[in-house]
Design a protein around this motif. Structure first.
Motif, PDB file in Angstrom:
ATOM      1  N   VAL A  23       0.845  -1.201   0.000  1.00  0.00           N
ATOM      2  CA  VAL A  23       0.000   0.000   0.000  1.00  0.00           C
ATOM      3  C   VAL A  23       0.879   1.250   0.000  1.00  0.00           C
ATOM      4  O   VAL A  23       0.667   2.180  -0.803  1.00  0.00           O
ATOM      5  N   ALA A  24       1.863   1.282   0.887  1.00  0.00           N
ATOM      6  CA  ALA A  24       2.773   2.434   0.953  1.00  0.00           C
ATOM      7  C   ALA A  24       3.571   2.564  -0.338  1.00  0.00           C
ATOM      8  O   ALA A  24       3.793   3.679  -0.838  1.00  0.00           O
ATOM      9  N   MET A  25       3.994   1.429  -0.899  1.00  0.00           N
ATOM     10  CA  MET A  25       4.742   1.457  -2.151  1.00  0.00           C
ATOM     11  C   MET A  25       3.898   2.009  -3.292  1.00  0.00           C
ATOM     12  O   MET A  25       4.402   2.706  -4.173  1.00  0.00           O
ATOM     13  N   MET A  26       2.594   1.707  -3.298  1.00  0.00           N
ATOM     14  CA  MET A  26       1.724   2.257  -4.329  1.00  0.00           C
ATOM     15  C   MET A  26       1.619   3.774  -4.214  1.00  0.00           C
ATOM     16  O   MET A  26       1.649   4.483  -5.233  1.00  0.00           O
ATOM     17  N   ALA A  27       1.493   4.284  -3.004  1.00  0.00           N
ATOM     18  CA  ALA A  27       1.422   5.735  -2.819  1.00  0.00           C
ATOM     19  C   ALA A  27       2.720   6.408  -3.266  1.00  0.00           C
ATOM     20  O   ALA A  27       2.695   7.457  -3.921  1.00  0.00           O
ATOM     21  N   LEU A  28       3.849   5.795  -2.944  1.00  0.00           N
ATOM     22  CA  LEU A  28       5.137   6.344  -3.372  1.00  0.00           C
ATOM     23  C   LEU A  28       5.265   6.305  -4.891  1.00  0.00           C
ATOM     24  O   LEU A  28       5.756   7.251  -5.507  1.00  0.00           O
ATOM     25  N   ALA A  29       4.809   5.211  -5.499  1.00  0.00           N
ATOM     26  CA  ALA A  29       4.894   5.082  -6.954  1.00  0.00           C
ATOM     27  C   ALA A  29       3.965   6.058  -7.666  1.00  0.00           C
ATOM     28  O   ALA A  29       4.268   6.546  -8.757  1.00  0.00           O
ATOM     29  N   ALA A  30       2.819   6.344  -7.051  1.00  0.00           N
ATOM     30  CA  ALA A  30       1.836   7.225  -7.679  1.00  0.00           C
ATOM     31  C   ALA A  30       2.327   8.661  -7.777  1.00  0.00           C
ATOM     32  O   ALA A  30       1.974   9.375  -8.723  1.00  0.00           O
ATOM     33  N   LYS A  31       3.142   9.113  -6.828  1.00  0.00           N
ATOM     34  CA  LYS A  31       3.555  10.525  -6.835  1.00  0.00           C
ATOM     35  C   LYS A  31       4.386  10.948  -8.061  1.00  0.00           C
ATOM     36  O   LYS A  31       4.045  11.973  -8.652  1.00  0.00           O
ATOM     37  N   PRO A  32       5.473  10.325  -8.462  1.00  0.00           N
ATOM     38  CA  PRO A  32       6.225   9.242  -7.836  1.00  0.00           C
ATOM     39  C   PRO A  32       7.350   9.786  -6.959  1.00  0.00           C
ATOM     40  O   PRO A  32       7.834  10.891  -7.165  1.00  0.00           O
ATOM     41  N   VAL A  33       7.767   8.947  -5.979  1.00  0.00           N
ATOM     42  CA  VAL A  33       8.850   9.300  -5.064  1.00  0.00           C
ATOM     43  C   VAL A  33       9.882   8.179  -5.096  1.00  0.00           C
ATOM     44  O   VAL A  33       9.537   7.007  -4.903  1.00  0.00           O
ATOM     45  N   ALA A  34      11.137   8.539  -5.347  1.00  0.00           N
ATOM     46  CA  ALA A  34      12.217   7.552  -5.293  1.00  0.00           C
ATOM     47  C   ALA A  34      12.501   7.219  -3.827  1.00  0.00           C
ATOM     48  O   ALA A  34      12.534   8.117  -2.974  1.00  0.00           O
ATOM     49  N   PHE A  35      12.704   5.938  -3.539  1.00  0.00           N
ATOM     50  CA  PHE A  35      12.958   5.537  -2.159  1.00  0.00           C
ATOM     51  C   PHE A  35      13.850   4.305  -2.128  1.00  0.00           C
ATOM     52  O   PHE A  35      13.969   3.570  -3.105  1.00  0.00           O
ATOM     53  N   GLU A  36      14.439   4.100  -0.963  1.00  0.00           N
ATOM     54  CA  GLU A  36      15.241   2.898  -0.718  1.00  0.00           C
ATOM     55  C   GLU A  36      14.409   1.941   0.136  1.00  0.00           C
ATOM     56  O   GLU A  36      13.743   2.366   1.079  1.00  0.00           O
ATOM     57  N   MET A  37      14.459   0.673  -0.204  1.00  0.00           N
ATOM     58  CA  MET A  37      13.723  -0.337   0.556  1.00  0.00           C
ATOM     59  C   MET A  37      14.643  -0.932   1.617  1.00  0.00           C
ATOM     60  O   MET A  37      15.751  -1.381   1.314  1.00  0.00           O
ATOM     61  N   GLN A  38      14.216  -0.905   2.861  1.00  0.00           N
ATOM     62  CA  GLN A  38      14.958  -1.524   3.964  1.00  0.00           C
ATOM     63  C   GLN A  38      14.163  -2.728   4.442  1.00  0.00           C
ATOM     64  O   GLN A  38      13.065  -2.579   4.974  1.00  0.00           O
ATOM     65  N   HIS A  39      14.695  -3.918   4.249  1.00  0.00           N
ATOM     66  CA  HIS A  39      13.954  -5.135   4.564  1.00  0.00           C
ATOM     67  C   HIS A  39      13.807  -5.313   6.075  1.00  0.00           C
ATOM     68  O   HIS A  39      14.790  -5.396   6.803  1.00  0.00           O
ATOM     69  N   GLU A  40      12.575  -5.346   6.517  1.00  0.00           N
ATOM     70  CA  GLU A  40      12.251  -5.665   7.907  1.00  0.00           C
ATOM     71  C   GLU A  40      10.987  -6.513   7.902  1.00  0.00           C
ATOM     72  O   GLU A  40       9.987  -6.138   7.287  1.00  0.00           O
TER      73      GLU A  40
END
Length: 214
Positions: A23-40
């Motif tokens: 869900v959060a990734m979709m919101a980031l992609a929609a803007k779009p916003v570049a981000f780093e994924m930290q696996h947790e």
């Protein structure tokens, strides 16, 4: 006005199989916003170290950290330039908020935690799965799908015209549920909702954040 610079680095803590991380990734992609994924992953021994309650996702923007998916997606909408994910009209905003609440309170548990988790995830992994729980989830999903279809037919949101926070919240859940054979059959009975899911699943935002819908 945000106290964090728009250009500050963005990190999303979570794991890609997590519905709410998607869900959060979709919101980031929609803007779009570049981000780093930290696996947790809360299900691993290490857990979700960035979240005081051991869950995901968590968003870090510079020195600012926020958790809870609803707070994260609203922050993304307000903190970053780009496509507006919240409608201007009061009725549309109300429907958007209503879909988000339906997704969280009535869709997630039966569709994802019961039907999808057992009929797809556990079954494919060769882990004991509970058919009775799948049946319970499928039965509970019928009313949820009917209500969402009514909203989709009304056309304020889930309309195949623009992506809102409602689309971001619901799409990963319905995509997971659609992987359950009976779940796909139930969705197909609701033409407006099914049309919306077909539209969103072919969007760049969905494919970037969630992947291909099987």
């Amino acid at each position: 006005m945000s106290g964090t610079s728009f250009a500050a680095p963005v990190t999303l803590c979570g794991f890609e199989d997590s519905i709410y991380t998607k869900v959060a990734m979709m919101a980031l992609a929609a803007k779009p916003v570049a981000f780093e994924m930290q696996h947790e992953d809360p299900f691993e021994k290490v857990g979700a170290e960035s979240h005081p309650f051991g869950r995901v996702p968590v968003l870090k923007h510079g020195d600012f950290t926020v958790y809870e998916t609803g707070a994260i997606t609203r922050y993304i909408e307000r903190a970053f330039e780009g496509v507006c994910l919240v409608p201007d009209d009061a009725e549309c905003v109300a429907r958007m908020d209503q879909v988000i609440a339906i997704a969280d309170n009535y869709a997630y548990w039966p569709m994802v935690r019961q039907a999808y988790a057992h009929a797809v995830v556990r079954k494919q992994a060769g882990i004991d799965w509970d058919k009775a729980l799948v049946d319970v989830g499928l039965a509970a999903a019928e009313m949820v799908l009917a209500e969402l279809d009514t909203i989709a037919r009304e056309g304020h949101v889930l309309n195949g015209l623009r992506i809102t926070l409602a689309d971001c919240q619901l799409a990963p859940m319905l995509a997971a549920f659609a992987q359950v054979p009976k779940g796909q059959e139930l969705i197909a009975r609701h033409w407006a909702l099914n049309r919306w899911l077909t539209w969103i699943s072919h969007s760049r935002v969905f494919r970037q954040a969630v992947g291909e819908l099987r």
